[in-house]
Structure formats: structure tokens, C-alpha cells
Design an enzyme around this catalytic site. Structure first.
Site, PDB file in Angstrom:
ATOM      1  CB  CYS A 133      -3.097  -5.834   4.237  1.00  0.00           C
ATOM      2  SG  CYS A 133      -2.906  -6.200   2.471  1.00  0.00           S
TER       3      CYS A 133
ATOM      4  CE  LYS B  97      -4.469  -8.306  -1.554  1.00  0.00           C
ATOM      5  NZ  LYS B  97      -3.995  -7.090  -2.256  1.00  0.00           N
TER       6      LYS B  97
ATOM      7  CD  GLU C 154      -0.880  -5.829  -1.311  1.00  0.00           C
ATOM      8  OE1 GLU C 154      -1.604  -5.318  -0.438  1.00  0.00           O
ATOM      9  OE2 GLU C 154      -1.331  -6.479  -2.280  1.00  0.00           O
TER      10      GLU C 154
ATOM     11  CB  VAL D 299      -4.801   1.042   4.905  1.00  0.00           C
ATOM     12  CG1 VAL D 299      -5.144   2.286   5.697  1.00  0.00           C
ATOM     13  CG2 VAL D 299      -3.496   1.253   4.123  1.00  0.00           C
ATOM     14  CB  THR D 300      -7.926  -1.776   3.588  1.00  0.00           C
ATOM     15  OG1 THR D 300      -7.887  -3.117   3.073  1.00  0.00           O
ATOM     16  CG2 THR D 300      -7.519  -0.809   2.481  1.00  0.00           C
TER      17      THR D 300
ATOM     18  CG  ASP E 153       0.372  -3.131   3.396  1.00  0.00           C
ATOM     19  OD1 ASP E 153       1.492  -3.433   3.837  1.00  0.00           O
ATOM     20  OD2 ASP E 153      -0.415  -3.965   2.899  1.00  0.00           O
TER      21      ASP E 153
ATOM     22  CD  GLN F 295     -17.378 -16.601  17.151  1.00  0.00           C
ATOM     23  OE1 GLN F 295     -17.527 -17.797  17.322  1.00  0.00           O
ATOM     24  NE2 GLN F 295     -16.943 -16.059  16.037  1.00  0.00           N
TER      25      GLN F 295
ATOM     26  CE  LYS G 128       1.355  -6.565   4.026  1.00  0.00           C
ATOM     27  NZ  LYS G 128       0.347  -6.628   2.981  1.00  0.00           N
TER      28      LYS G 128
END
Ligand code: C5J
Length: 222
Positions: free
Chosen positions: A163, A133, A73, A158-159, A25, A203, A130
Site C-alpha cells: 500500500c 492498495k 484499508e 505499512v506495508t 494503514d 534512476q 480505502k
């Protein structure tokens, strides 16, 4: 195989022959004044600042034969793929589909929906429009990656926390090893970018890895 030894949280190993770069995007609507991002009250200069770094990453991918996929987007001009919940939420100065200085906000084919000229896709590069997001939702991205034989994905764009992170999570759930180029992504909110990077690599790389563009390019040998 290639390795980014300094990747976080631990070294990222990938085969450039089965890797794709996904640039999310980098459109005028998010990066230039008068577009979607600005209608929501955001300072777009933060996003403008990464354009040269994203260009460097794209150049490196092209030089090393890594396919580049661009997303945008945007919505159909009749808004048939824009849920009212998305269009009506909040109090922007202009809503999706309204006319602004770069044409209708987030509508395919309008000037604002185009990728910024500095990052213009090269001939033959995939451009996916798209409505959501995440770039896998309601697009042929999964099929295109299967056609390319991609196993690892490098992300920019971005961002970071919207997205980019959504698409990385979609990709991670589909079994791709995902790495986000830290300095080739940006948010309107510095704290959100920092938090998204932390969440991605926490993690034991629960969503994926992060590394700088220089580190990615060094591993690609370009
Ligand atoms: C947003 C995006 N932030 N590309 N879109 O609405 O991240």
C-alpha cells in the site's frame, strides 16, 4: 524552504507549508495477531516494531504544522466495494469479511480496522478509508490534497511494497514530490522492503526520495 540534505538519492527540498504526512494503514488488522496480515501467514511483530518511530514522525509533523492524513484499508460491511478477486484470492485462514478475534477482517467500523491506539488520529486529522492498495483509488485523497495546497508528501506506514509503494506511485504520477520515511515503514518481508526502497529512489528518484525520521524531523526543525 526546508532541505533534507542526506535524503537518498539526492537532497530533498520542500516547503513545510505545502507538505502533508500520509500515514498508510497502521491498523490493528496488519499489526496485531489475529488480523488480516496474520491470516495470510505473516509474522506481524516486524510491523509492531515501527509503531514508536511512526509516532515520533507524527508528533514532529503535528509540532511543525504539517497536516497528518491517516488511511485505513477496509471495506463496507456488505463487501460491495471488495472485488471477489480480492476476497477469494489465495488460502488465508480467514477471508475479508469473516469474523476473527478483532471482529470482521478488514471491515470498516470493526476493531481490527482501527488504527493502533498509539497512533490514534488527533481531532481534525483526516482519516480516509480505502478499498484498494493505493490511497488515491476510490477515495477523495486527491481533492483533499488540493484543498490543503499540498505539493510534497512524506509517507510512513505499512506495508512498504504494497500500500505504501502503490500510493507513492499514484502520488508521483499526480505530480507530487514524495519522500518515504525509511524507518517508519515496514514489510512482512525484509527483502521486499529493501527492494521497494531501492526501486523508489533508483534512476534519479524515479518514484521519490527516502530519508530517516531523524533526518525529516531535523529538516522540520523539531
Ligand atoms: C496489504 C497494505 N499488504 N496496507 N495492505 O495487503 O499494504
Amino acid at each position: 524552504m526546508a532541505e533534507i540534505a542526506a535524503a537518498r538519492p539526492f537532497p530533498f527540498t520542500f516547503d513545510p507549508a505545502t507538505t502533508a504526512l500520509i500515514v498508510i494503514d497502521m491498523q490493528r488488522d496488519f499489526i496485531e495477531p489475529g488480523g488480516f496480515g496474520a491470516t495470510l501467514g505473516n509474522d506481524v511483530t516486524r510491523l509492531q516494531a515501527i509503531v514508536p518511530t511512526v509516532a515520533k514522525l507524527i508528533g514532529g509533523a503535528r509540532a511543525s504544522g504539517v497536516p497528518v492524513i491517516h488511511t485505513r484499508e477496509c471495506h463496507a460491511s456488505d463487501l460491495s466495494d471488495c472485488p471477489p478477486a480480492k476476497r477469494l484470492r489465495g488460502a488465508p485462514t480467514l477471508r475479508i469479511g469473516d469474523t476473527g478475534p478483532m471482529g470482521r477482517i478488514l471491515i470498516a467500523g470493526e476493531p481490527g480496522a482501527e488504527i493502533v491506539p498509539e497512533l490514534a488520529p488527533a481531532a481534525g486529522e483526516l482519516i480516509l478509508d480505502k478499498p484498494g492498495k493505493g490511497a488515491f483509488y476510490a477515495t477523495p485523497l486527491g481533492e483533499e490534497l488540493a484543498r490543503l495546497g499540498s505539493r510534497s508528501l512524506i509517507f510512513a506506514g505499512v506495508t512498504t511494497e504494497v500500500c505504501v509503494q502503490t500510493t507513492m506511485r499514484e502520488a508521483n504520477d499526480r505530480g507530487f514530490d514524495c519522500l518515504l520515511a525509511e524507518d517508519a515503514t515496514e514489510s512482512y518481508f525484509p527483502a521486499f522492503k529493501a527492494a521497494a526502497l531501492d526501486m523508489i529512489r533508483a534512476q534519479g528518484a524515479i518514484v521519490g526520495w527516502t530519508a530517516t525520521v531523524e533526518e525529516v524531523l531535523e529538516a522540520l526543525g523539531v
